[in-house]
Scaffold this active site. Structure first.
Site, PDB file in Angstrom:
ATOM      1  N   GLY A  50      39.747  18.515   1.171  1.00  0.00           N
ATOM      2  CA  GLY A  50      39.213  19.457   0.430  1.00  0.00           C
ATOM      3  C   GLY A  50      38.996  19.226  -0.987  1.00  0.00           C
ATOM      4  O   GLY A  50      38.412  19.587  -1.833  1.00  0.00           O
TER       5      GLY A  50
ATOM      6  N   ARG B 284      35.207  12.208   9.400  1.00  0.00           N
ATOM      7  CA  ARG B 284      34.462  12.083   8.352  1.00  0.00           C
ATOM      8  C   ARG B 284      34.596  13.248   7.641  1.00  0.00           C
ATOM      9  O   ARG B 284      35.300  14.168   7.875  1.00  0.00           O
ATOM     10  CB  ARG B 284      32.491  11.976   9.046  1.00  0.00           C
ATOM     11  N   ALA B 285      33.649  13.232   6.497  1.00  0.00           N
ATOM     12  CA  ALA B 285      34.005  14.253   5.329  1.00  0.00           C
ATOM     13  C   ALA B 285      33.449  15.487   6.431  1.00  0.00           C
ATOM     14  O   ALA B 285      32.504  15.782   7.265  1.00  0.00           O
ATOM     15  CB  ALA B 285      32.808  14.056   4.461  1.00  0.00           C
ATOM     16  N   ILE B 286      34.289  16.596   6.039  1.00  0.00           N
ATOM     17  CA  ILE B 286      34.083  17.961   6.455  1.00  0.00           C
ATOM     18  C   ILE B 286      33.475  18.602   5.282  1.00  0.00           C
ATOM     19  O   ILE B 286      32.372  19.143   5.132  1.00  0.00           O
ATOM     20  CB  ILE B 286      35.066  18.504   6.951  1.00  0.00           C
TER      21      ILE B 286
ATOM     22  N   ASP C 102      35.938  25.120   6.721  1.00  0.00           N
ATOM     23  CA  ASP C 102      36.788  24.432   7.768  1.00  0.00           C
ATOM     24  C   ASP C 102      37.800  25.608   8.247  1.00  0.00           C
ATOM     25  O   ASP C 102      38.875  25.632   7.449  1.00  0.00           O
ATOM     26  CB  ASP C 102      37.350  23.434   6.955  1.00  0.00           C
TER      27      ASP C 102
ATOM     28  N   SER D 265      42.304  21.133  15.198  1.00  0.00           N
ATOM     29  CA  SER D 265      41.504  19.855  14.755  1.00  0.00           C
ATOM     30  C   SER D 265      42.460  18.447  14.563  1.00  0.00           C
ATOM     31  O   SER D 265      42.380  17.407  15.163  1.00  0.00           O
ATOM     32  CB  SER D 265      40.398  19.846  13.503  1.00  0.00           C
TER      33      SER D 265
ATOM     34  N   LYS E 202      41.041  24.033  -0.374  1.00  0.00           N
ATOM     35  CA  LYS E 202      40.874  24.838   0.662  1.00  0.00           C
ATOM     36  C   LYS E 202      42.171  25.827   0.633  1.00  0.00           C
ATOM     37  O   LYS E 202      41.894  26.906   1.203  1.00  0.00           O
ATOM     38  CB  LYS E 202      41.172  24.047   2.035  1.00  0.00           C
TER      39      LYS E 202
END
Ligand SMILES: O=P(O)(O)OC[C@H]1O[C@H](OP(=O)(O)O)[C@H](O)[C@@H]1O
Ligand SMILES: O=c1cc[nH]c(=O)[nH]1
Length: 503
Positions: free
Chosen positions: A168, A195-197, A256, A264, A288
């Site tokens: 984040g 990978r990037a979220i 997310d 995850s 986040k």
């Protein structure tokens, strides 16, 4: 209807079944329908698309994603419209805010892995989780279902350490310094990353600018047994395979959901056989988790989930109020972390965070006495041992161990924003920084991102550079400039914030 397979050299990112319109009409298959392919006793699924140019009547075109399933060219395949999976009912149940049973969660995850749920249904599931969340029983069931639908790594070493950030915060390349420090201290750390979220660069995206990140479990085992650690992409392995399929949807929505995030992360750690796990929760405005109460509550959830999985979990709540270091975007971050590893010195925020986290792991793993972990981590970094270990990891992952930071290609289209006025930097907007870097093309365009010249608290003069945007195309650069102009990524104020009189 029986059709002959034609394997196509295209990879649209999901299994697509191309059918000639004539056959589609006869079989009552419509575009985007879920289609079932019966091959002997096996049933596999894909999404229908009509193609009258490349696919003749009697043929069925299969995208490259089907290659792993062992279908030969010209094989006769029974093609039928698939029934709506039962798990769609469970998605609707969660949409209404109801609690899901263990068997319902298992069925949902199995259907995601078997590709019976398309992006549209997965997206509804992610949205329902974002709105209604999951309780600890549901989260634990989800974590175990995600791990057990894939393979598990079995490394004959003890203890197995791991670290994971909830992400984040822009520029969070920290774990790429933590892993070599921990492995250089003799501990085993098979690190998988996504990978990037929500950010402009996930750790797997950054590592990919230096080495391969896509390996089978056997290869990972060989790498870790040889060099003590790895930095690989979790989605490449058949390890918690539902994870990458849900992340793909989360990335598009830039969300997310907490329950899914817990599952995850912890399913990946569980599948890698980690016994001691450190979770990093960056906390601050525009990330986040925005405040300490939320961070502590999430920390408790991670620790509780770890107990249910038989793992010892500790959590580090870290400062996430502004980007980590100065570089944001895969290649730019790789340059910054390699410079830090090579010189043993780097931006305060990056070195502080990396040695702080690594220090906790060194203590958890019993190689540093209590209270001495950070000092030991700093010595490993400053002595060059972490860099030597990183070279070993890069080489084991088929990269060039002698790569110089300046050899890592970055975008050649640039634009620099300067300070419109003199004053102090009072804030850097994490969300705006990420939005600019993503608009510039990150993480897919590895050279895209931005470089910050200032951090919060520093003084600037009118005309001083604030940040440079890097892109690989003029169009992307122009779009990123528009996003930067619309937002206020860097706030500059004089020491007098407000004048109030005549109340
Ligand atoms: O910031 P966003 O993109 O939301 O989060 C995703 C990133 O956070 C985690 O970082 P690490 O692998 O523990 O370093 C994930 O693996 C991923 O790289
Ligand atoms: O790996 C990760 C990291 C953050 N959030 C997730 O959902 N997965």
């Amino acid at each position: 209807m029986k059709l002959r397979s034609k394997i196509l050299e295209i990879n649209p990112g999901k299994p697509i079944v191309f059918i000639n319109e004539k056959d589609a009409k006869a079989a009552k298959i419509h575009p985007t329908d879920l289609v079932k392919l019966e091959i002997g006793k096996r049933a596999i699924y894909g999404e229908a698309a009509i193609d009258n140019v490349n696919i003749k009547p009697g043929e069925i075109g299969l995208s490259g994603e089907f290659l792993s399933i062992n279908i030969s060219q010209g094989e006769l395949i029974e093609v039928v419209p698939a029934a709506t999976p039962e798990s769609v009912r469970y998605i609707k149940k969660k949409m209404k805010g109801e609690k899901l049973k263990k068997v319902e969660i298992e069925s949902l995850i199995k259907d995601i892995v078997d590709r019976k749920l398309r992006d549209i249904e997965i997206s509804a599931f992610v949205t329902a989780l974002e709105i209604h969340g999951l309780d600890m029983d549901e989260t634990a069931s989800l974590t175990i279902a995600m791990a057990e639908t894939g393979d598990m790594l079995d490394i004959d070493r003890k203890p197995i350490m791991d670290v994971h950030s909830i992400g984040g915060v822009p520029g969070n390349k920290t774990n790429m310094i933590v892993v070599p420090i921990v492995a250089a201290a003799g501990l085993t750390i098979p690190k998988t990353s996504s990978r990037a979220i929500t950010s402009a660069a996930g750790t797997a995206d950054v590592m990919e600018t230096l080495a391969n990140v896509t390996f089978s479990l056997d290869e990972i085992k060989r790498i870790v047994e040889k060099v003590g650690g790895c930095l690989v992409w979790g989605g490449a392995l058949n390890l918690a395979p539902a994870d990458d399929l849900t992340i793909h949807v989360e990335r598009a929505l830039s969300v997310d959901p907490t329950g899914l995030m817990l599952a995850s992360i912890m399913s990946k750690k569980y599948a890698m056989g980690a016994q001691y796990v450190l979770i990093d929760i960056p906390t601050g405005k525009g990330v986040k988790v925005e405040n300490l109460d939320q961070a502590r509550s999430l920390a408790k959830d991670f620790i509780e989930l770890g107990k249910r999985l038989g793992q010892y979990v500790e959590v580090a709540i870290t400062y996430g109020g502004q980007p980590v270091g100065h570089m944001v975007g895969p290649a730019l971050e790789a340059r910054e972390l390699m410079e830090t590893l090579i010189s043993g010195k780097g931006p305060g925020s990056l070195v502080e965070k990396a040695t702080g986290l690594a220090g906790i792991i060194l203590e958890m793993g019993g190689v540093a006495p209590a209270g001495m972990g950070k000092k030991m981590a700093r010595e490993i970094l400053e002595s060059g041992k972490a860099y030597e270990k990183m070279k070993e990891i890069i080489e084991a992952q088929a990269g060039d161990p002698n790569i110089k930071p300046e050899d890592i290609p970055i975008g050649d289209k640039t634009y620099t924003f300067v300070a419109p006025t003199s004053g102090y930097i009072t804030g850097i907007d994490n969300r705006a920084i990420t939005a600019i870097a993503r608009q510039a093309g990150a993480p897919e365009d590895k050279g895209a991102g931005l470089k910050l010249y200032v951090k919060v608290g520093e003084k600037v003069k009118e005309g001083d550079p604030l940040f440079t945007i890097y892109a690989e195309s003029e169009t992307r650069l122009d779009q990123a400039i528009v996003v930067a102009r619309r937002s206020e990524p860097i706030k500059i104020e004089g020491m007098v914030l407000q004048r109030i009189g005549n109340i």
